[in-house]
Design a protein around this motif. Sequence first.
Motif, PDB file in Angstrom:
ATOM      1  N   UNK A  52      -2.160  -5.199 -12.396  1.00  0.00           N
ATOM      2  CA  UNK A  52      -3.599  -5.464 -12.124  1.00  0.00           C
ATOM      3  C   UNK A  52      -4.358  -5.688 -13.309  1.00  0.00           C
ATOM      4  N   UNK A 111       2.703   5.648  -6.429  1.00  0.00           N
ATOM      5  CA  UNK A 111       2.618   5.434  -7.821  1.00  0.00           C
ATOM      6  C   UNK A 111       2.322   6.606  -8.608  1.00  0.00           C
ATOM      7  N   UNK A 112       1.553   7.638  -7.999  1.00  0.00           N
ATOM      8  CA  UNK A 112       1.345   9.008  -8.604  1.00  0.00           C
ATOM      9  C   UNK A 112       2.426   9.647  -8.924  1.00  0.00           C
ATOM     10  N   UNK A 138       2.023   1.562  -3.369  1.00  0.00           N
ATOM     11  CA  UNK A 138       1.145   1.969  -4.195  1.00  0.00           C
ATOM     12  C   UNK A 138       0.819   3.537  -4.037  1.00  0.00           C
ATOM     13  N   UNK A 139       0.806   3.908  -2.841  1.00  0.00           N
ATOM     14  CA  UNK A 139       0.645   5.456  -2.593  1.00  0.00           C
ATOM     15  C   UNK A 139       1.624   6.305  -3.245  1.00  0.00           C
ATOM     16  N   UNK A 198      -7.116   6.855  -8.266  1.00  0.00           N
ATOM     17  CA  UNK A 198      -5.976   7.833  -7.932  1.00  0.00           C
ATOM     18  C   UNK A 198      -4.668   7.469  -7.861  1.00  0.00           C
ATOM     19  N   UNK A 199      -4.258   6.062  -7.661  1.00  0.00           N
ATOM     20  CA  UNK A 199      -2.838   5.549  -7.810  1.00  0.00           C
ATOM     21  C   UNK A 199      -2.562   5.474  -9.281  1.00  0.00           C
ATOM     22  N   UNK A 200      -3.493   4.848 -10.091  1.00  0.00           N
ATOM     23  CA  UNK A 200      -2.894   4.460 -11.455  1.00  0.00           C
ATOM     24  C   UNK A 200      -3.746   5.193 -12.463  1.00  0.00           C
ATOM     25  N   UNK A 203       4.183   2.930 -11.297  1.00  0.00           N
ATOM     26  CA  UNK A 203       2.833   2.977 -11.981  1.00  0.00           C
ATOM     27  C   UNK A 203       2.648   1.926 -13.053  1.00  0.00           C
ATOM     28  N   UNK A 250      -6.262  11.222  -3.129  1.00  0.00           N
ATOM     29  CA  UNK A 250      -4.813  11.079  -3.292  1.00  0.00           C
ATOM     30  C   UNK A 250      -4.206  11.225  -1.879  1.00  0.00           C
ATOM     31  N   UNK A 282       0.930  -1.310   0.193  1.00  0.00           N
ATOM     32  CA  UNK A 282       0.039   0.048   0.091  1.00  0.00           C
ATOM     33  C   UNK A 282       0.841   1.157  -0.268  1.00  0.00           C
ATOM     34  N   UNK A 296      -5.393   8.943   0.993  1.00  0.00           N
ATOM     35  CA  UNK A 296      -4.523   7.333   0.971  1.00  0.00           C
ATOM     36  C   UNK A 296      -3.269   7.591   1.487  1.00  0.00           C
ATOM     37  N   UNK A 297      -2.589   8.821   1.286  1.00  0.00           N
ATOM     38  CA  UNK A 297      -1.420   8.727   1.718  1.00  0.00           C
ATOM     39  C   UNK A 297      -1.608   8.776   3.576  1.00  0.00           C
ATOM     40  N   UNK A 308      -2.327   5.425   4.498  1.00  0.00           N
ATOM     41  CA  UNK A 308      -1.276   4.566   4.810  1.00  0.00           C
ATOM     42  C   UNK A 308      -0.380   4.909   5.925  1.00  0.00           C
ATOM     43  N   UNK A 323      -7.716   2.510  -7.204  1.00  0.00           N
ATOM     44  CA  UNK A 323      -7.378   1.960  -8.590  1.00  0.00           C
ATOM     45  C   UNK A 323      -7.311   3.544  -9.311  1.00  0.00           C
ATOM     46  N   UNK A 380       2.627  -1.749 -11.621  1.00  0.00           N
ATOM     47  CA  UNK A 380       1.217  -2.060 -10.836  1.00  0.00           C
ATOM     48  C   UNK A 380       0.069  -2.039 -11.957  1.00  0.00           C
ATOM     49  N   UNK A 381       0.325  -1.282 -12.994  1.00  0.00           N
ATOM     50  CA  UNK A 381      -0.885  -1.245 -14.147  1.00  0.00           C
ATOM     51  C   UNK A 381      -0.941  -2.672 -14.742  1.00  0.00           C
TER      52      UNK A 381
END
Lengths: 194, 194
Positions: free
Chosen positions: A124, A110-111, A107-108, B168-170, A117, B101, A104, B104-105, B108, B166, A120-121
């Motif tokens: 998924x 990834x932006x 994943x956080x 916000x991260x990807x 990114x 976004x 997680x 989520x941070x 986490x 999905x 993970x894409x």
Amino acid sequence: MAGTRERIMDATYEALCEHGYASLTMQDIADGCDCSKSNLHYHFDTKEELLVELLAHLLDRFETRVSDAASDDPRDQLVDLVDLFLFGDDRDLEEHRAFHTALLELRAQAPHSDAFREQLTENDARVHAAVTAVIERGIDGGRFAAVDASRTAAHLLAAVQGARIRWVTLGDDAAPRTVREALVDDVIDGRLTA
Amino acid sequence: MAGTRERIMDATYEALCEHGYASLTMQDIADGCDCSKSNLHYHFDTKEELLVELLAHLLDRFETRVSDAASDDPRDQLVDLVDLFLFGDDRDLEEHRAFHTALLELRAQAPHSDAFREQLTENDARVHAAVTAVIERGIDGGRFAAVDASRTAAHLLAAVQGARIRWVTLGDDAAPRTVREALVDDVIDGRLTA
């Protein structure tokens, strides 16, 4: 050569579970695979590169596991996948939690990280494709109703992801079990299985 | 006094959307509410305290919104809630994405912060209670089948959470729409609505 890579991947997985993403160092990983830090750097430039490789490695293992499914029944295969996502493999549950806590964090990021990114894409998308394929096989064989397989797979995966996040961030142990029962009763046996 | 607090909360929300969680400072928030940093510190000791207060404030607003629901029909109320969780209020979608976004941070961080974990647990529990209440009202009035309301609410919320993550991260814009269609067709209209 393949042996070295496998050992590095195992050590990366274990170090990630133990230290989490943010404080993980190349040294932690080198310690775990009995290789020098310079030898590790010969294979991978950065921690980020190693973690991207780990995600690809876990994806391969997942796809092997799916193709070796114990049951031929698409309904049982789908329930097994939900259980695998929520409760992990033969590993213990605490390790599964530690891994998903670190995942997680990753994943956080990834932006802010193209490499995370993209991988993970890819992960998924291929996990989604594997779940979709099981549902399609069930529809083709008359075991499942003629649902939108891709959409149903997205629904199952989103619910699994949401339950896992409640579990790892808030310590809510009941969330994975409750959502598992809902997905099996209401989606798999309720909507899919005729 | 109430006016000051409201202004601080609005500034905290906007600064969080703009800067994200990790790089947010008390100065960013002070700048946004035209108050001095020392005045802000008079009300809140730390950034963490301010963010916990923001979570509580957003929860109050959510509960007010639920009690002012436009429709009397539990089915429409439930669809409205799913849309609210996935696509936000009257705010624009980019702000909704920026907020989630940052959230989520913050989420986490929950394993490492008692204050975040407690407030997020409170928020999730009360959001779950609100969704459960709508389903129960539907069951009592004969609009919905006699499902396990609490479990169905957990299922809806987990799927919403997973789809949002999905997104916000990807950057997967399709995920919220796909999961929304699945939840409405297969759970709300398929399983619940008789």
